[in-house]
Design a protein around this motif. Structure first.
Motif, PDB file in Angstrom:
ATOM      1  N   ARG A 271     -66.468  78.769 -11.643  1.00 47.70           N
ATOM      2  CA  ARG A 271     -67.259  78.582 -10.304  1.00 47.70           C
ATOM      3  C   ARG A 271     -68.301  77.884 -10.576  1.00 47.70           C
ATOM      4  O   ARG A 271     -69.512  77.666 -11.423  1.00 47.70           O
ATOM      5  CB  ARG A 271     -67.872  79.885 -10.068  1.00 47.70           C
TER       6      ARG A 271
ATOM      7  N   ILE B  97     -71.507  75.593  -8.956  1.00 44.61           N
ATOM      8  CA  ILE B  97     -72.687  76.171  -7.958  1.00 44.61           C
ATOM      9  C   ILE B  97     -73.494  74.721  -7.679  1.00 44.61           C
ATOM     10  O   ILE B  97     -73.877  74.267  -8.756  1.00 44.61           O
ATOM     11  CB  ILE B  97     -73.433  77.118  -8.311  1.00 44.61           C
TER      12      ILE B  97
ATOM     13  N   GLU C  81     -72.395  69.126  -0.570  1.00 47.91           N
ATOM     14  CA  GLU C  81     -70.964  69.190  -0.371  1.00 47.91           C
ATOM     15  C   GLU C  81     -70.013  68.291  -1.071  1.00 47.91           C
ATOM     16  O   GLU C  81     -69.113  68.377  -1.753  1.00 47.91           O
ATOM     17  CB  GLU C  81     -70.663  69.513   0.971  1.00 47.91           C
TER      18      GLU C  81
ATOM     19  N   THR D 268     -63.302  77.263  -7.957  1.00 44.04           N
ATOM     20  CA  THR D 268     -64.051  77.666  -7.005  1.00 44.04           C
ATOM     21  C   THR D 268     -65.477  76.837  -6.791  1.00 44.04           C
ATOM     22  O   THR D 268     -66.126  76.774  -7.895  1.00 44.04           O
ATOM     23  CB  THR D 268     -64.027  79.162  -6.580  1.00 44.04           C
TER      24      THR D 268
ATOM     25  N   ASP E 295     -69.307  76.200  -4.508  1.00 39.14           N
ATOM     26  CA  ASP E 295     -70.374  76.734  -3.625  1.00 39.14           C
ATOM     27  C   ASP E 295     -71.488  75.966  -3.354  1.00 39.14           C
ATOM     28  O   ASP E 295     -71.978  75.534  -4.456  1.00 39.14           O
ATOM     29  CB  ASP E 295     -70.531  78.099  -3.646  1.00 39.14           C
TER      30      ASP E 295
END
Length: 292
Positions: free
Chosen positions: A35, A37, A64, A84, A86
């Protein structure tokens, strides 16, 4: 059952990209999700005109773009890993500390994009190592260390490390890498011996060395029994633990130390050994909290 991911703090710096690469390899090694971040309080800078025209801030767009490129980079490096990403609209340390509650480990670079040139360790990395709820790995060192070419995980054993979380973590890493686990316990002879302190005959220094060997044996016994396929090299070193670990880190792929945090007037603080290796080690450093 859902596996807890490896969480990486990404900010677009070269240091964080190296951490992303290292984390992708680590996720492959342990078969864990990854993940990524990017955390920034972007909404504080969003003007009304910009919000009306774009619906998001330039800082949000930047975040982004950065996290998107990092995600593609990680997926290309580790195609079998679930990646993933975020962008979180909040303070970086606060966001990553919250993520640490449900992460297998938290991984960061040694310096951020905005850090002052010459700074040994970024403020975000240091804050996370001192306060996270899971192991924190600060990725530092040369290409050989980051590539895992030394074939060695280095573990520093302290007084409270009998079958500790740090010991177990180091064994897992050595097993996953199929490499040697090098374990070090430093010792010192007090400059002034107590008159009523019994010492055996012979070399007084040998007494303290034997005590260090006993601590090593006790610290490793349970984990070694549970991991018979891990090859262990256990040694004692006279002198400073900080110096011994920094020196030996030049021939290691990962240095593991336990975190005995203490409450102080400035909040949670790492010990001297943790601070020193985070600033000066020649390889990635894993700081493992006692409860991890």
């Amino acid at each position: 059952m859902m596996q807890s991911p490896l969480v990486v703090g990404v900010d677009g710096s070269e240091s964080s990209l190296r951490a992303t690469d290292w984390a992708a390899d680590e996720a492959t090694r342990h078969r864990l999700p990854l993940r990524l971040i990017y955390a920034t309080r972007w909404e504080l800078y969003e003007g009304a005109a910009l919000a009306a025209s774009l619906g998001r801030s330039d800082t949000r767009v930047l975040g982004e773009n950065i996290i998107g490129m990092a995600g593609e980079r990680a997926q290309l490096r580790a195609p079998d890993v679930k990646v993933t990403t975020d962008v979180l609209p909040e303070d970086t340390v606060k966001a990553l500390l919250r993520e640490s509650r449900r992460a297998t480990a938290l991984i960061t670079g040694s310096r951020g994009r905005g850090e002052i040139t010459g700074l040994l360790l970024g403020s975000v990395s240091l804050a996370l190592a001192a306060r996270a709820h899971c192991p924190v790995i600060v990725v530092r060192g040369d290409d050989a260390a980051l590539a895992g070419s030394h074939g060695r995980v280095l573990l520093g054993v302290g007084d409270a490390d009998v079958d500790s979380a740090a010991v177990r973590f180091a064994f897992r890493e050595a097993k996953a890498r199929g490499c040697t686990l090098s374990v070090v316990r430093a010792w010192r002879r007090p400059s002034h011996e107590s008159a009523d302190h019994f010492l055996p005959e012979g070399d007084p220094a040998r007494y303290y060395e034997v005590r260090a060997e006993t601590v090593l044996d006790e610290a490793l016994a349970a984990a070694a029994r549970d991991n018979p396929d891990v090859f262990i090299q256990a040694t004692t070193a006279e002198g400073s633990a900080r110096k011994a670990l920094v020196d030996l880190s030049a021939a290691a792929d990962l240095l593991v130390v336990g975190a005995r945090r203490r409450e102080g007037q400035f909040g949670l603080q790492l010990g001297r050994v943790g601070h020193t290796v985070l600033h000066h080690a020649a390889c990635p450093v894993a700081v493992v909290p006692k409860s991890a």
